[in-house]
Design an enzyme around this catalytic site. Structure first.
Site, PDB file in Angstrom:
ATOM      1  N   CYS A  61      -3.901  -2.421  28.877  1.00 15.01           N
ATOM      2  CA  CYS A  61      -3.427  -2.223  27.514  1.00 15.01           C
ATOM      3  C   CYS A  61      -4.188  -0.937  26.947  1.00 15.01           C
ATOM      4  CB  CYS A  61      -3.655  -3.261  26.746  1.00 15.01           C
ATOM      5  SG  CYS A  61      -5.387  -3.626  26.202  1.00 15.01           S
ATOM      6  N   GLU A 110      -9.493  -7.003  32.096  1.00 18.25           N
ATOM      7  CA  GLU A 110     -10.252  -5.548  32.381  1.00 18.25           C
ATOM      8  C   GLU A 110     -11.771  -5.749  31.587  1.00 18.25           C
ATOM      9  OE1 GLU A 110      -7.013  -6.117  31.602  1.00 18.25           O
ATOM     10  OE2 GLU A 110      -5.903  -4.628  32.278  1.00 18.25           O
ATOM     11  N   CYS A 152      -8.930  -9.096  27.098  1.00 21.82           N
ATOM     12  CA  CYS A 152      -8.239  -8.802  28.414  1.00 21.82           C
ATOM     13  C   CYS A 152      -9.127  -9.170  29.444  1.00 21.82           C
ATOM     14  CB  CYS A 152      -7.637  -7.457  28.628  1.00 21.82           C
ATOM     15  SG  CYS A 152      -6.284  -7.024  27.423  1.00 21.82           S
ATOM     16  N   ASN A 203      -8.230 -12.835  31.764  1.00 22.29           N
ATOM     17  CA  ASN A 203      -8.025 -12.959  30.540  1.00 22.29           C
ATOM     18  C   ASN A 203      -8.481 -14.144  30.028  1.00 22.29           C
ATOM     19  OD1 ASN A 203      -5.687 -13.722  31.784  1.00 22.29           O
ATOM     20  ND2 ASN A 203      -4.458 -13.527  30.306  1.00 22.29           N
ATOM     21  N   GLU A 219      -7.914 -16.388  26.591  1.00 19.14           N
ATOM     22  CA  GLU A 219      -7.288 -16.310  25.331  1.00 19.14           C
ATOM     23  C   GLU A 219      -7.977 -17.011  24.149  1.00 19.14           C
ATOM     24  OE1 GLU A 219      -3.071 -17.047  26.341  1.00 19.14           O
ATOM     25  OE2 GLU A 219      -3.065 -15.089  26.958  1.00 19.14           O
ATOM     26  N   CYS A 242      -8.300  -1.439  26.533  1.00 18.72           N
ATOM     27  CA  CYS A 242      -8.618  -1.337  27.859  1.00 18.72           C
ATOM     28  C   CYS A 242      -8.786   0.081  28.323  1.00 18.72           C
ATOM     29  CB  CYS A 242      -8.104  -2.369  28.814  1.00 18.72           C
ATOM     30  SG  CYS A 242      -8.207  -4.197  28.132  1.00 18.72           S
TER      31      CYS A 242
HETATM   32  N1  THU Z   1      -3.789  -8.882  29.203  1.00 15.69           N
HETATM   33  C1  THU Z   1      -4.723  -8.680  30.159  1.00 15.69           C
HETATM   34  O1  THU Z   1      -5.627  -9.579  30.367  1.00 15.69           O
HETATM   35  N2  THU Z   1      -4.685  -7.452  30.707  1.00 15.69           N
HETATM   36  C2  THU Z   1      -3.709  -6.459  30.455  1.00 15.69           C
HETATM   37  O2  THU Z   1      -3.960  -5.375  31.212  1.00 15.69           O
HETATM   38  C3  THU Z   1      -2.431  -6.709  29.785  1.00 15.69           C
HETATM   39  C4  THU Z   1      -2.725  -7.920  28.959  1.00 15.69           C
HETATM   40  C5  THU Z   1      -3.674 -10.373  28.906  1.00 15.69           C
HETATM   41  C6  THU Z   1      -4.061 -10.693  27.370  1.00 15.69           C
HETATM   42  C7  THU Z   1      -3.156 -11.723  26.868  1.00 15.69           C
HETATM   43  O3  THU Z   1      -3.994 -12.908  27.378  1.00 15.69           O
HETATM   44  C8  THU Z   1      -2.200 -11.599  28.050  1.00 15.69           C
HETATM   45  O4  THU Z   1      -2.220 -10.861  28.747  1.00 15.69           O
HETATM   46  C9  THU Z   1      -0.806 -11.363  27.521  1.00 15.69           C
HETATM   47  O5  THU Z   1      -0.845 -10.285  26.624  1.00 15.69           O
END
Ligand code: THU
Length: 128
Positions: A87, A56, A54, A43, A45, A90
Site C-alpha cells: 500500500c 510489510e 500491514c 498483517n 488488524e 508501506c
Molecule cells: N495489507 C497488508 O498487510 N499489506 C498490503 O500490502 C496490503 C494490505 C493488509 C491490511 C489489512 O489487514 C488487509 O491487508 C486488508 O487491507
C-alpha cells in the site's frame, strides 16, 4: 544470502500468523537485510480498523527495532491470486529505509521484482 524464491517462502510462512479477522485477507512479508538476516511480518488488524498494521511494516519495524538499517529486498504474499503490491503507506516507509526491491508473485506463480523507485516515484524524502 536468501534467494528471491526463499524470501517468498519465508513470507508465505509468515502469512500463516496473520491476524485478519475483519478483512480475512492474510498477508505475509519477509525482509532481507544486507547482513543476511531475515525479518518477517504478517498483517495485524484491529477492531478500530485504522490501528491495523500491514505485514510489510510489521517486518520493517521488527528489523529496525532490532538494529537493522540496511536492506536488500522485501517479499510480499497474500491469499489473492494476483500480485499483492504494498500500500501507499508501506511504500513510503520502504522509501524511508531505502528498501530497493519489492518481490511479489503473479497469478501464475511467477516471481517478479520491482524497483521501489518505480512503485513510488517522486517520493517525499527528507533524508540528507
Ligand atoms: N495489507 C497488508 O498487510 N499489506 C498490503 O500490502 C496490503 C494490505 C493488509 C491490511 C489489512 O489487514 C488487509 O491487508 C486488508 O487491507
Amino acid at each position: 544470502m536468501l534467494t528471491s524464491e526463499q524470501l517468498i517462502q519465508e513470507a508465505k510462512k509468515a502469512r500463516e500468523k496473520a491476524y485478519a479477522p475483519y478483512s480475512k485477507f492474510r498477508v505475509g512479508a519477509a525482509l532481507l537485510a544486507r547482513d543476511g538476516s531475515v525479518y518477517t511480518g504478517c498483517n495485524v488488524e484491529n477492531a478500530s480498523f485504522g490501528a491495523t498494521c500491514c505485514a510489510e511494516r510489521v517486518a520493517i519495524y521488527k528489523a529496525v527495532s532490532d538494529g537493522r538499517r540496511d536492506f536488500a529486498a522485501i517479499a510480499v504474499v497474500s491469499d489473492s491470486q494476483g500480485s499483492t503490491f504494498p500500500c501507499g503507506i508501506c511504500r513510503q516507509v520502504m522509501t524511508e529505509f531505502r528498501i530497493p526491491v519489492v518481490i511479489v508473485v503473479d497469478e501464475v506463480g511467477r516471481i517478479a521484482e520491482y524497483r521501489l523507485n518505480d512503485l513510488l516515484p517522486y517520493a517525499f524524502d527528507n533524508i540528507e
